[in-house]
Design a protein around this motif. Structure first.
Motif, mmCIF file in Angstrom:
data_model
loop_
_atom_site.group_PDB
_atom_site.id
_atom_site.type_symbol
_atom_site.label_atom_id
_atom_site.label_comp_id
_atom_site.label_asym_id
_atom_site.label_seq_id
_atom_site.Cartn_x
_atom_site.Cartn_y
_atom_site.Cartn_z
ATOM 1 N N UNK A 42 0.813 -1.220 0.000
ATOM 2 C CA UNK A 42 0.000 0.000 0.000
ATOM 3 C C UNK A 42 0.848 1.271 0.000
ATOM 4 N N UNK A 43 1.910 1.274 0.802
ATOM 5 C CA UNK A 43 2.664 2.513 1.037
ATOM 6 C C UNK A 43 3.799 2.729 0.052
ATOM 7 N N UNK A 44 4.226 1.642 -0.617
ATOM 8 C CA UNK A 44 5.390 1.687 -1.511
ATOM 9 C C UNK A 44 6.675 2.027 -0.744
ATOM 10 N N UNK A 45 6.664 1.750 0.551
ATOM 11 C CA UNK A 45 7.847 1.901 1.389
ATOM 12 C C UNK A 45 8.413 0.507 1.644
ATOM 13 N N UNK A 126 -4.978 -9.391 0.855
ATOM 14 C CA UNK A 126 -4.290 -8.555 1.834
ATOM 15 C C UNK A 126 -5.283 -7.948 2.817
ATOM 16 N N UNK A 127 -4.797 -7.662 4.023
ATOM 17 C CA UNK A 127 -5.601 -6.874 4.956
ATOM 18 C C UNK A 127 -5.922 -5.539 4.303
ATOM 19 N N UNK A 128 -7.167 -5.069 4.381
ATOM 20 C CA UNK A 128 -7.514 -3.790 3.756
ATOM 21 C C UNK A 128 -6.753 -2.635 4.382
ATOM 22 N N UNK A 129 -6.510 -1.600 3.590
ATOM 23 C CA UNK A 129 -5.782 -0.431 4.086
ATOM 24 C C UNK A 129 -6.510 0.220 5.252
ATOM 25 N N UNK A 130 -7.844 0.268 5.190
ATOM 26 C CA UNK A 130 -8.609 0.906 6.258
ATOM 27 C C UNK A 130 -8.392 0.198 7.588
ATOM 28 N N UNK A 131 -8.421 -1.133 7.563
ATOM 29 C CA UNK A 131 -8.236 -1.881 8.804
ATOM 30 C C UNK A 131 -6.791 -1.810 9.293
ATOM 31 N N UNK A 155 -0.850 8.812 2.971
ATOM 32 C CA UNK A 155 -0.251 9.509 1.829
ATOM 33 C C UNK A 155 -0.536 8.792 0.520
ATOM 34 N N UNK A 156 -0.460 7.457 0.549
ATOM 35 C CA UNK A 156 -0.603 6.687 -0.691
ATOM 36 C C UNK A 156 -2.030 6.243 -0.974
ATOM 37 N N UNK A 157 -2.832 6.032 0.048
ATOM 38 C CA UNK A 157 -4.171 5.456 -0.164
ATOM 39 C C UNK A 157 -5.305 6.413 0.164
ATOM 40 N N UNK A 158 -4.978 7.597 0.731
ATOM 41 C CA UNK A 158 -6.019 8.516 1.174
ATOM 42 C C UNK A 158 -7.130 8.761 0.173
ATOM 43 N N UNK A 159 -6.810 9.070 -1.098
ATOM 44 C CA UNK A 159 -7.873 9.380 -2.062
ATOM 45 C C UNK A 159 -8.821 8.217 -2.335
ATOM 46 N N UNK A 160 -8.379 6.986 -2.130
ATOM 47 C CA UNK A 160 -9.215 5.826 -2.448
ATOM 48 C C UNK A 160 -9.797 5.143 -1.212
ATOM 49 N N UNK A 189 2.132 18.602 3.993
ATOM 50 C CA UNK A 189 1.251 19.730 3.619
ATOM 51 C C UNK A 189 0.802 19.668 2.162
ATOM 52 N N UNK A 190 1.600 19.016 1.300
ATOM 53 C CA UNK A 190 1.218 18.918 -0.109
ATOM 54 C C UNK A 190 0.165 17.859 -0.359
ATOM 55 N N UNK A 191 -0.176 17.040 0.673
ATOM 56 C CA UNK A 191 -1.136 15.957 0.507
ATOM 57 C C UNK A 191 -2.369 16.124 1.398
ATOM 58 N N UNK A 192 -2.559 17.321 1.918
ATOM 59 C CA UNK A 192 -3.689 17.505 2.825
ATOM 60 C C UNK A 192 -5.030 17.189 2.171
ATOM 61 N N UNK A 193 -5.081 17.311 0.847
ATOM 62 C CA UNK A 193 -6.313 17.021 0.144
ATOM 63 C C UNK A 193 -6.642 15.529 0.157
ATOM 64 N N UNK A 194 -5.702 14.689 0.589
ATOM 65 C CA UNK A 194 -5.985 13.261 0.691
ATOM 66 C C UNK A 194 -7.061 12.954 1.714
ATOM 67 N N UNK A 195 -7.224 13.838 2.673
ATOM 68 C CA UNK A 195 -8.269 13.680 3.694
ATOM 69 C C UNK A 195 -9.451 14.537 3.273
ATOM 70 N N UNK A 196 -10.585 13.934 2.956
ATOM 71 C CA UNK A 196 -11.737 14.727 2.512
ATOM 72 C C UNK A 196 -12.117 15.795 3.530
ATOM 73 N N UNK A 197 -12.516 16.941 3.029
ATOM 74 C CA UNK A 197 -12.897 18.028 3.920
ATOM 75 C C UNK A 197 -14.004 17.657 4.870
ATOM 76 N N UNK A 198 -14.960 16.842 4.387
ATOM 77 C CA UNK A 198 -16.089 16.492 5.254
ATOM 78 C C UNK A 198 -15.649 15.656 6.451
#
Length: 264
Positions: A42-45, A126-131, A155-160, A189-198
């Motif tokens: 998920x993280x590509x790390x 795989x275990x889901x990213x959310x869990x 950082x890597x999965x936030x939008x999905x 700070x460049x990825x803050x949009x990964x977390x939806x505003x709502x």
């Protein structure tokens, strides 16, 4: 969804992993691969690993341990509330069905949302990213803090991410999620949009409308660290936030988990 890219693992235990995954399939017991394999996916790390983490539903853990005993492996259940182990010489698998604090219990939703991928030439779920985010968010020991893992996953999965399910997972412990989201905005700070505003609006709304419970004598620090808040329980006489009925654990489970601190 199935991905076709196999993750390259450079590890002397690769033969053990391949054999273990093959035998896991042979048991017919549903399982998910987590730990370093899933995190790197998920993280590509990149992350080296000395073991393999397998997630199963609680009722399936004894069945899986018995199946591997019949195959000649050594098995144990060191922590009956969340963890079993399968050994083959110096190599081992962790069989996980909950979390150390008893919160992140494996249920059907883990399997309903598990992606398929190629691990060492074997197709697994795989275990889901959310869990993963949910369970890692509570690991805040002195010797192990998984906050950076949470932020890398965001950082890597936030939008999905399935954000409604993630909020549901945290439930009454939503402040733990909010704390990580605030740190995420600081670190990236460049990825803050990964977390939806709502999501932020909802969590801030909860923070704004909540009122302190002046009658409460519960410390929830033990949900984050099994060791660092024992002074609060033993000397300041807070009630342990892990213990039933407020929390998910029995007193016996807590005592076993606490006794293992000296052996870590």
């Amino acid at each position: 969804m199935e991905t076709s890219t196999a993750r390259a693992i450079h590890d002397p235990a690769a033969d053990f992993y391949i054999d273990a995954l093959t035998k896991l399939h042979g048991t017919g017991i549903p399982f998910l691969v987590g730990g370093a394999f899933a995190f790197s996916h998920y993280s590509h790390v990149p992350r080296d690993t000395k073991d393999i983490d397998i997630f199963v539903k609680p009722d399936d853990c004894p069945r899986l341990l018995e199946a591997f005993e019949r195959l000649g492996y050594q098995t144990s259940l060191p922590f009956p509330h969340w963890l079993g182990k399968i050994h083959d010489g110096q190599h081992f698998m962790d069989v996980i069905f909950s979390s150390g604090n008893g919160v992140a219990r494996v249920d059907d939703l883990w399997f309903d949302h598990a992606p398929r991928t190629n691990v060492l030439g074997i197709i697994v779920r795989l275990s889901p990213a959310e869990e993963m985010i949910w369970s890692k968010a509570f690991i805040q020991e002195r010797e192990r803090f998984d906050g950076a893992d949470v932020l890398h996953l965001l950082r890597e999965t936030g939008p999905s991410l399935d954000w409604p399910r993630l909020l549901m997972r945290f439930g009454d412990y939503w402040r733990v999620l909010l704390s990580h989201l605030i740190l995420f905005g600081f670190v990236y700070p460049d990825k803050r949009q990964n977390v939806p505003g709502w999501v932020m609006e909802e969590l801030i709304r909860r923070l704004t409308v909540s009122r302190p419970n002046l009658q409460s004598d519960v410390c929830y620090g033990t949900m984050l660290s099994r060791e660092q808040y024992l002074h609060d329980i033993e000397h300041w006489k807070y009630r342990d936030g892990r213990e039933q009925p407020e929390g998910p654990m029995t007193r016996e489970q807590i005592d076993i988990w606490t006794a293992a601190i000296e052996r870590k």
